[in-house]
Design a protein around this motif. Structure first.
Motif, PDB file in Angstrom:
ATOM      1  N   LEU A 218       0.818  -1.201   0.000  1.00 35.91           N
ATOM      2  CA  LEU A 218       0.000   0.000   0.000  1.00 35.91           C
ATOM      3  C   LEU A 218       0.856   1.256   0.000  1.00 35.91           C
ATOM      4  CD1 LEU A 218      -2.248  -1.153   2.970  1.00 35.91           C
ATOM      5  CD2 LEU A 218      -2.945  -1.143   0.574  1.00 35.91           C
TER       6      LEU A 218
ATOM      7  N   ASP B  65      -1.275   6.853   1.428  1.00 34.72           N
ATOM      8  CA  ASP B  65      -2.674   7.283   1.262  1.00 34.72           C
ATOM      9  C   ASP B  65      -3.629   6.104   1.271  1.00 34.72           C
ATOM     10  OD1 ASP B  65      -2.009   9.962   1.171  1.00 34.72           O
ATOM     11  OD2 ASP B  65      -2.110  10.096  -1.016  1.00 34.72           O
ATOM     12  N   GLU B  66      -3.265   5.008   0.618  1.00 33.51           N
ATOM     13  CA  GLU B  66      -4.112   3.819   0.602  1.00 33.51           C
ATOM     14  C   GLU B  66      -4.247   3.244   1.998  1.00 33.51           C
ATOM     15  OE1 GLU B  66      -3.002   2.356  -3.938  1.00 33.51           O
ATOM     16  OE2 GLU B  66      -1.889   1.537  -2.222  1.00 33.51           O
TER      17      GLU B  66
ATOM     18  N   ALA C  13      -4.142   4.846   4.773  1.00 33.81           N
ATOM     19  CA  ALA C  13      -4.915   5.751   5.619  1.00 33.81           C
ATOM     20  C   ALA C  13      -6.420   5.625   5.407  1.00 33.81           C
ATOM     21  CB  ALA C  13      -4.482   7.200   5.365  1.00 33.81           C
ATOM     22  N   ARG C  14      -6.816   5.020   4.320  1.00 34.07           N
ATOM     23  CA  ARG C  14      -8.264   4.886   4.026  1.00 34.07           C
ATOM     24  C   ARG C  14      -8.925   3.838   4.848  1.00 34.07           C
ATOM     25  NH1 ARG C  14      -7.467   4.716  -2.300  1.00 34.07           N
ATOM     26  NH2 ARG C  14      -6.369   6.649  -2.457  1.00 34.07           N
TER      27      ARG C  14
END
Length: 77
Positions: free
Chosen positions: A70, A73-74, A76-77
């Motif tokens: 990941l 940003d990925e 953190a989703r």
């Protein structure tokens, strides 16, 4: 081979990566790797980057490594 050694190898090869590795039989492992260098890369390219940090240990001391790769940003989703 143990999870801590694998984590160290990946973190050394991908500076700044956040790595978590689990596995309890000595040859089969799972790793979650969060790394800014994955931005813009397809999953296969990300996996190759991780495998490159492990060199000839893949297929030898490490029989199998399931990866979740990941970007920050990925993750953190």
């Amino acid at each position: 081979m143990n999870p801590e050694t694998i984590r160290h190898l990946i973190e050394t090869g991908l500076p700044g990566a956040e790595v978590a590795v689990v596995g309890d039989d000595g040859v089969h492992f799972e790793a979650r790797v969060v790394y800014a260098g994955f931005v813009g890369k397809l999953p296969i390219a990300r996996h190759r980057m991780v495998y490159a940090t492990l060199g000839d240990k893949m297929g030898g001391e490490i029989h199998a490594l399931a990866l979740k790769t990941l970007t920050p940003d990925e993750a953190a989703r």
